[in-house]
Design an enzyme around this catalytic site. Structure first.
Site, PDB file in Angstrom:
ATOM      1  N   HIS A  18       0.622  -1.104  -0.238  1.00  0.00           N
ATOM      2  CA  HIS A  18       0.419   0.074  -0.183  1.00  0.00           C
ATOM      3  C   HIS A  18       0.750   1.071  -0.108  1.00  0.00           C
ATOM      4  O   HIS A  18      -0.094   2.260   0.064  1.00  0.00           O
ATOM      5  CB  HIS A  18      -1.017  -0.077   0.901  1.00  0.00           C
ATOM      6  CG  HIS A  18      -2.007  -0.983   0.977  1.00  0.00           C
ATOM      7  ND1 HIS A  18      -3.271  -0.843   0.826  1.00  0.00           N
ATOM      8  CD2 HIS A  18      -1.978  -2.509   1.163  1.00  0.00           C
ATOM      9  CE1 HIS A  18      -4.329  -1.775   0.545  1.00  0.00           C
ATOM     10  NE2 HIS A  18      -2.959  -2.558   0.594  1.00  0.00           N
ATOM     11  N   ASP A  68       2.847   9.521  -0.527  1.00  0.00           N
ATOM     12  CA  ASP A  68       1.991   8.674  -0.438  1.00  0.00           C
ATOM     13  C   ASP A  68       1.442   7.403  -1.606  1.00  0.00           C
ATOM     14  O   ASP A  68       2.035   7.393  -2.762  1.00  0.00           O
ATOM     15  CB  ASP A  68       0.769   9.217  -0.667  1.00  0.00           C
ATOM     16  CG  ASP A  68      -0.491   8.900   0.146  1.00  0.00           C
ATOM     17  OD1 ASP A  68      -0.209   7.737   1.046  1.00  0.00           O
ATOM     18  OD2 ASP A  68      -1.050  10.316   0.889  1.00  0.00           O
TER      19      ASP A  68
END
Ligand code: ADQ
Length: 460
Positions: free
Chosen positions: A157, A365
């Protein structure tokens, strides 16, 4: 297809609202198909024996939840130490914040071994196992060592950094070798896949068989980008519920004469919060027409507070907010409203919709789901503008956002000003394109693509 088994560090009841990108996405994935969700219970046993933990089984609708407790020592070395003190900062390119304590790796391996052992006892031969995130990289290798032959996929992720940054992790070769125990590895972005390809090409001498296929350590591995999405319909419905409507009416009422800017995240140094506040300060300095009007609501939910770097970030943020409010504030206007708390998920869409501009400006991110939620929550007739960091995985997909380099304070401030002044027609056009993209590539699309790719991996 066999039963779906999801493994992740934390397990949540999928019927309850969760905060945290992974919990939200995985919960929805499992609810749709049913299956088993396995991970840490969240419980720490103070005097527990390292490498041991009780297994708890529970049923939540169509989903069976299986969780294991951790001893204090395992929690501190596996979770706080190696996962959040080494892997999280390095994978977000922050070598300066990594704590390379040689004692952590033992706990990380021990917990992965224990987890594999507990999980193996619950597995059926035709299960499809989907492991999530950096806490569990070696899980498949441990399961394979016990003889498990099920199909196994892994999804990261968070970003995968370039090879020379990754190589700063003392155990990098062991970690990357562990990935070859899976049949399929998924990353958030094409940039991450390129880093993987370069790493295995230069460090392991893997054979690159095709764009998505690598061979090393006697094993062939499929690797692809699977950008995660949100459940757009669910989020839209959430926006129609009373909690969100009330939030919207309240905030719109309070800020009827002002322009609202919004930031929502976990308090984390990857999210670029100090840089954002500096850009906001620059906006007030460079464009004084915003004085008395532009207001930034910054929500930063508490996260990993026992890791040192997080406490320092909190202090820095509080001091920046205080200074901005002190220097620019008026009796009837505070430029920054900083809230160090979670917002109930049901209220979030109302808050997003009330904002003219969302500032989603992480330094790094994996993806960033807040950017997608903001778009889903807008009124298509009068939508807000998304200012998005080019360093979020989401920037690969969301071209119609205003992309910024969050390290460049002056131009970020300029871009925020542009967002505040954007004509309605341009806002509508950009929003429509963004919404089309997040609808087409939503969380169901993500799950299906990953599981279809895993099912399609040729049998060994
Ligand atoms: P996170 O780093 O947690 O996720 P993100 O993708 O933005 O980041 O997901 C956060 C989720 O938590 C969103 O659903 C958001 O609404 C919610 N949330 C955040 N702050 C909140 C607050 N203060 N109050 C209430 N809810 C809040 C990791 C990776 C990301 C990746 C996701 C999913 O770091 O890059 O996008 O996993 O893969």
């Amino acid at each position: 297809m066999g039963r779906l088994v999801i493994v992740s560090n934390r397990v949540a009841d999928p019927r309850k609202a969760a905060s945290g990108g992974l919990a939200v996405a995985v919960g929805q994935a499992l609810e749709a198909t049913g299956g088993l969700w396995f991970g840490w219970s969240g419980k720490i046993v103070e005097d527990g024996t390292p490498g041991e933990g009780d297994l708890h089984l529970q049923t939540a609708g169509k989903v069976q939840l299986a969780t294991v407790d951790l001893s204090r020592e395992d929690h501190d070395s596996y979770y706080l130490g190696y996962s959040n003190g080494v892997l999280w900062p390095v994978f977000h390119y922050r070598l300066d914040l990594a704590d390379f304590d040689a004692g952590y790796i033992g706990g990380y391996r021990r917990v992965n071994q224990m987890m594999a052992h507990k999980l193996a006892s619950l597995l059926r031969p035709d299960d499809i196992i989907w492991v999530h995130d950096y806490h569990m990289i070696p899980l498949a290798a441990e399961l394979r060592a016990m003889g498990c032959q099920q199909r196994m996929g892994f999804f990261l992720h968070i970003p995968l950094p370039p090879p020379l940054i990754l190589a700063a992790v003392p155990e990098h070769d062991w970690l990357m070798r562990s990935l070859f125990a899976y049949d399929l590895v998924g990353f958030q972005s094409e940039a991450d896949v390129a880093h993987f390809s370069r790493y295995v090409g230069t460090e392991t001498g893997a054979d690159i068989l095709g764009e998505h296929e690598f061979r090393a350590f006697g094993k062939t591995l499929q690797v692809q980008a699977f950008p995660i999405g949100i459940d757009v319909d669910e989020f839209t419905q959430l926006g129609e519920a009373p909690e969100a409507q009330e939030m919207y009416t309240q905030i719109r009422g309070e800020y009827s004469r002002r322009r609202l800017l919004l930031g929502v995240e976990r308090m984390d140094y990857s999210k670029g919060l100090p840089q954002r506040l500096k850009a906001f300060r620059q906006l007030l300095q460079a464009y004084p027409e915003n004085l008395g009007s532009a207001t930034l609501i910054q929500i930063a939910a508490p996260s990993r507070e026992s890791v040192d770097a997080y406490a320092a970030l909190r202090q820095e943020l509080e001091s920046l907010c205080g200074a901005i409010n002190g220097n620019f504030g008026e009796l009837d206007w505070m430029p920054v409203r900083y809230i160090h708390r979670n917002v109930a998920r049901k209220r979030l869409p109302g808050l997003y919709r009330a904002a003219s501009v969302a500032l989603v400006t992480p330094l790094r991110d994996g993806m960033n789901l807040v950017a997608k939620e903001f778009v889903a929550a807008q009124d298509p007739d009068d939508p807000g503008v998304l200012v998005l960091s080019r360093f979020a995985g989401a920037a690969e997909q969301m071209h119609e956002a205003l992309l910024v380099n969050p390290y460049d304070t002056t131009r970020t401030a300029e871009t925020i000003q542009r967002a505040l002044q954007m004509p309605l027609e341009e806002r509508q056009r950009r929003h429509q394109a963004l919404l089309g993209g997040i609808r087409a590539h939503d969380v169901h699309w993500w799950r299906k693509r990953f599981l279809d790719a895993l099912a399609a991996v040729p049998a060994p």
